[in-house]
Write a protein that holds these residues in place. Structure first.
Motif, PDB file in Angstrom:
ATOM      1  N   MET A   1       0.983  -1.439   0.177  1.00 28.64           N
ATOM      2  CA  MET A   1      -0.004  -0.271   0.083  1.00 28.64           C
ATOM      3  C   MET A   1       0.871   0.876   0.095  1.00 28.64           C
ATOM      4  N   THR A   2       0.141   1.718  -1.023  1.00 31.30           N
ATOM      5  CA  THR A   2       1.676   3.521  -0.844  1.00 31.30           C
ATOM      6  C   THR A   2       0.958   3.967   0.561  1.00 31.30           C
ATOM      7  N   SER A   3       2.271   5.132   0.751  1.00 33.73           N
ATOM      8  CA  SER A   3       1.311   6.403   2.054  1.00 33.73           C
ATOM      9  C   SER A   3       0.628   6.996   1.420  1.00 33.73           C
ATOM     10  N   ASN A   4       0.630   6.839   0.406  1.00 35.78           N
ATOM     11  CA  ASN A   4      -0.445   8.001  -0.307  1.00 35.78           C
ATOM     12  C   ASN A   4      -2.118   8.161   0.250  1.00 35.78           C
ATOM     13  N   SER A   5      -2.216   6.887  -0.035  1.00 35.33           N
ATOM     14  CA  SER A   5      -3.822   6.096   0.491  1.00 35.33           C
ATOM     15  C   SER A   5      -3.871   5.953   2.121  1.00 35.33           C
ATOM     16  N   TRP A   6      -2.956   5.716   2.635  1.00 31.51           N
ATOM     17  CA  TRP A   6      -2.753   5.381   3.912  1.00 31.51           C
ATOM     18  C   TRP A   6      -3.473   6.613   4.747  1.00 31.51           C
ATOM     19  N   GLN A   7      -2.791   7.837   4.279  1.00 31.27           N
ATOM     20  CA  GLN A   7      -3.217   9.174   4.732  1.00 31.27           C
ATOM     21  C   GLN A   7      -4.461   9.448   4.216  1.00 31.27           C
ATOM     22  N   ILE A 178      -5.253 -10.331  10.411  1.00 35.78           N
ATOM     23  CA  ILE A 178      -6.068  -9.742  11.644  1.00 35.78           C
ATOM     24  C   ILE A 178      -7.401  -8.835  10.006  1.00 35.78           C
ATOM     25  N   ALA A 179      -6.038  -8.868   8.981  1.00 37.42           N
ATOM     26  CA  ALA A 179      -6.874  -8.495   7.311  1.00 37.42           C
ATOM     27  C   ALA A 179      -8.083  -9.401   8.175  1.00 37.42           C
ATOM     28  N   ALA A 180      -7.437 -10.668   7.010  1.00 39.57           N
ATOM     29  CA  ALA A 180      -8.799 -10.903   7.113  1.00 39.57           C
ATOM     30  C   ALA A 180      -9.731 -11.740   8.195  1.00 39.57           C
ATOM     31  N   ALA A 181      -9.906 -11.214   9.220  1.00 43.50           N
ATOM     32  CA  ALA A 181     -11.029 -11.321  10.034  1.00 43.50           C
ATOM     33  C   ALA A 181     -11.685  -9.962   9.806  1.00 43.50           C
ATOM     34  N   LEU A 182     -10.659  -9.480   9.659  1.00 43.17           N
ATOM     35  CA  LEU A 182     -11.903  -7.531   9.767  1.00 43.17           C
ATOM     36  C   LEU A 182     -12.319  -7.897   8.104  1.00 43.17           C
ATOM     37  N   PHE A 183     -11.165  -8.483   7.300  1.00 44.03           N
ATOM     38  CA  PHE A 183     -12.853  -8.320   6.079  1.00 44.03           C
ATOM     39  C   PHE A 183     -13.969  -9.352   6.533  1.00 44.03           C
ATOM     40  N   LEU A 184     -13.656 -10.715   7.146  1.00 43.26           N
ATOM     41  CA  LEU A 184     -15.232 -11.373   7.309  1.00 43.26           C
ATOM     42  C   LEU A 184     -16.211 -10.976   7.514  1.00 43.26           C
ATOM     43  N   ALA A 185     -15.454  -9.997   8.814  1.00 42.99           N
ATOM     44  CA  ALA A 185     -16.323  -9.487  10.077  1.00 42.99           C
ATOM     45  C   ALA A 185     -17.256  -8.047   8.888  1.00 42.99           C
ATOM     46  N   ILE A 186     -16.827  -7.110   8.488  1.00 40.28           N
ATOM     47  CA  ILE A 186     -17.521  -6.392   7.257  1.00 40.28           C
ATOM     48  C   ILE A 186     -17.955  -6.986   6.265  1.00 40.28           C
ATOM     49  N   ALA A 187     -17.054  -7.814   4.833  1.00 38.00           N
ATOM     50  CA  ALA A 187     -18.127  -8.727   3.601  1.00 38.00           C
ATOM     51  C   ALA A 187     -19.296  -8.752   4.172  1.00 38.00           C
ATOM     52  N   SER A 188     -19.747  -9.226   5.857  1.00 42.08           N
ATOM     53  CA  SER A 188     -20.693 -10.096   6.114  1.00 42.08           C
ATOM     54  C   SER A 188     -21.883  -9.591   6.410  1.00 42.08           C
ATOM     55  N   ALA A 206     -11.378  -1.692   3.458  1.00 42.56           N
ATOM     56  CA  ALA A 206     -11.986  -2.870   2.229  1.00 42.56           C
ATOM     57  C   ALA A 206     -10.140  -3.319   1.469  1.00 42.56           C
ATOM     58  N   ALA A 207     -10.247  -2.223   0.646  1.00 41.49           N
ATOM     59  CA  ALA A 207      -9.008  -2.293   0.294  1.00 41.49           C
ATOM     60  C   ALA A 207      -8.054  -2.115   0.593  1.00 41.49           C
ATOM     61  N   ARG A 208      -7.774  -1.620   1.893  1.00 38.74           N
ATOM     62  CA  ARG A 208      -6.250  -1.927   2.602  1.00 38.74           C
ATOM     63  C   ARG A 208      -6.350  -3.490   3.342  1.00 38.74           C
ATOM     64  N   LEU A 209      -7.365  -3.651   3.351  1.00 36.34           N
ATOM     65  CA  LEU A 209      -7.207  -5.639   3.836  1.00 36.34           C
ATOM     66  C   LEU A 209      -7.218  -5.961   2.331  1.00 36.34           C
ATOM     67  N   ILE A 210      -7.375  -5.398   1.604  1.00 33.55           N
ATOM     68  CA  ILE A 210      -7.022  -6.467  -0.084  1.00 33.55           C
ATOM     69  C   ILE A 210      -5.685  -6.311   0.244  1.00 33.55           C
ATOM     70  N   THR A 216      -9.357 -12.830  -1.018  1.00 28.83           N
ATOM     71  CA  THR A 216     -10.613 -12.468  -1.413  1.00 28.83           C
ATOM     72  C   THR A 216     -11.807 -13.720  -1.738  1.00 28.83           C
ATOM     73  N   ASP A 217     -11.387 -14.705  -3.064  1.00 27.52           N
ATOM     74  CA  ASP A 217     -12.076 -15.581  -3.841  1.00 27.52           C
ATOM     75  C   ASP A 217     -12.558 -16.522  -2.514  1.00 27.52           C
ATOM     76  N   ARG A 218     -10.930 -17.130  -1.915  1.00 28.18           N
ATOM     77  CA  ARG A 218     -11.301 -18.280  -0.777  1.00 28.18           C
ATOM     78  C   ARG A 218     -12.676 -17.358   0.184  1.00 28.18           C
ATOM     79  N   MET A 219     -12.417 -16.320   1.135  1.00 25.86           N
ATOM     80  CA  MET A 219     -13.191 -15.701   1.272  1.00 25.86           C
ATOM     81  C   MET A 219     -14.621 -15.926   1.368  1.00 25.86           C
ATOM     82  N   TYR A 220     -14.540 -15.538  -0.189  1.00 24.11           N
ATOM     83  CA  TYR A 220     -16.459 -15.542  -0.806  1.00 24.11           C
ATOM     84  C   TYR A 220     -17.074 -17.254  -0.910  1.00 24.11           C
ATOM     85  N   GLN A 221     -16.172 -17.901  -1.153  1.00 23.09           N
ATOM     86  CA  GLN A 221     -16.160 -19.182  -1.716  1.00 23.09           C
ATOM     87  C   GLN A 221     -16.671 -19.900   0.354  1.00 23.09           C
TER      88      GLN A 221
END
Ligand SMILES: [Mn+2]
Length: 352
Positions: A1-7, A178-188, A206-210, A216-221
């Motif tokens: 991730m670039t520092s720009n997107s983080w800021q 942690i990213a996978a767990a948070l993605f599960l939470a918000i995607a659900s 979501a973009a940061r977590l990806i 995401t393919d495994r998560m969707y399935q």
């Protein structure tokens, strides 16, 4: 991730949640004082409840704070991966207080994704007089006033969003598991980013977590292509019960005990069923009545396209939730529950 997107993400957060910052800092301060935290969440935990709980446990570990999870229902097999992937210890209180669980071994209780005792059956008598901090991290509108510190952000699409912001403010990287767990939470909780609660922050997160490598393919399935055929059989029967009322504005479906018996499906298999009638153009409110197998109260779920505030509607029956997604329970015979709720909703919709 670039520092720009983080800021950019941080700037957005401080604008929208600036006034909440004290609540985050208070929760961080309370948690920092603990050496061992018991994390819990609402009964019949969903992906947000379990993803958020798992993410919080892993965040605490990074701060050298031990954490375990107390579940008031069995861990649903669909979501068990998020605990087993990360060696998260959980205690199962569905059949009563777990024998091996001694509250005295913990310094704080952290409740995620609910703020009401009714969603925490069996917990109150054990923790009410316990003199350690009880902390709440939640995004539901319906709240009670028993917690020592509360972090409630009703704009958040999922409790996982609040957990992510907490970690940002606590300098915990949202990476790896942690990213996978948070993605599960918000995607659900957003129905894979389809529901109206999905906001710009949700998608930026979501973009940061990806970017941190969430598969995401495994998560969707795991989330959407992982059901037993019995579930589809139950959905078929439920759809056959569909009634459209008020010129098609109100959809009502019923699932009776016999439907479970004849399909071999279980109550969790009714999940998501309530969204199906919303595909009809005229439908403004979808109402699903479920008669549980154990003779417990009739469970009524409500979804709205926005014209009707179903959380407010549910509150008159002791239920609650969000404006577009709410639920209530009625301990009366099925037909009586149906008539009471459908009549009240009909009146509400005729006057709104
Ligand atoms: Mn939630």
């Amino acid at each position: 991730m670039t520092s720009n997107s983080w800021q950019f993400t941080r700037r957005f957060v401080s604008v929208s949640w600036g006034s909440m910052s004290d609540a985050y800092q208070q929760l961080i301060a309370e948690l920092s004082r603990a050496r061992r935290v018991l994390v819990t969440t609402h009964v019949r935990p969903d992906g947000d409840a379990l993803g958020t709980s798992a993410a919080l446990v892993m965040a605490l570990r990074r701060k050298k704070i031990e954490a375990e999870v107390l579940l008031l229902s069995h861990l649903p097999s669909k979501y068990a991966f998020i605990f087993s992937d990360n060696q998260i210890t959980h205690h199962d209180a569905e059949k009563g207080w777990p024998a091996g669980l001694d509250l005295n071994g913990f310094d704080a209780l952290l409740v995620a994704d609910t703020g009401t005792w009714s969603q925490l059956p069996g917990l109150r008598e054990h923790v009410e007089k316990w003199n350690k901090p009880k902390l709440v991290l939640d995004h539901h509108l319906t709240q009670e006033d028993w917690a020592d510190a509360k972090l409630v952000v009703t704009e958040a699409a999922a409790a996982g969003e609040i957990a992510a912001e907490l970690m940002d403010q606590w300098n915990i990287e949202l990476d790896g598991p942690i990213a996978a767990a948070l993605f599960l939470a918000i995607a659900s909780d957003t129905g894979w980013f389809q529901f109206s609660n999905t906001r710009p922050y949700t998608l930026r997160l979501a973009a940061r977590l990806i970017e941190h490598g969430v598969d995401t393919d495994r998560m969707y399935q795991l989330l959407y292509q992982n059901e037993r055929a019995e579930r589809l059989a139950l959905q078929t029967r439920a759809l056959q019960s569909l009634e459209l009322m008020l010129d098609g504005r109100l959809a009502v479906m019923r699932v009776r005990k016999g439907d479970f018996d004849q399909t071999g499906a279980n109550v969790p298999d009714t999940e998501n069923l309530i969204n199906m009638p919303l595909q009809v153009r005229t439908v403004e409110v979808s109402l699903l009545m479920v008669e549980p197998r154990d003779d417990g109260p009739i469970r009524i779920s409500l979804r709205s396209k926005g014209q009707v505030d179903v959380a407010r509607f549910a509150e008159q029956f002791g239920g609650g939730g969000h404006a577009r997604a709410a639920g209530l329970k009625l301990g009366v015979p099925f037909d009586e529950a149906h008539d009471r709720v459908v009549l009240a909703m009909t009146q509400e919709m005729l006057t709104s």
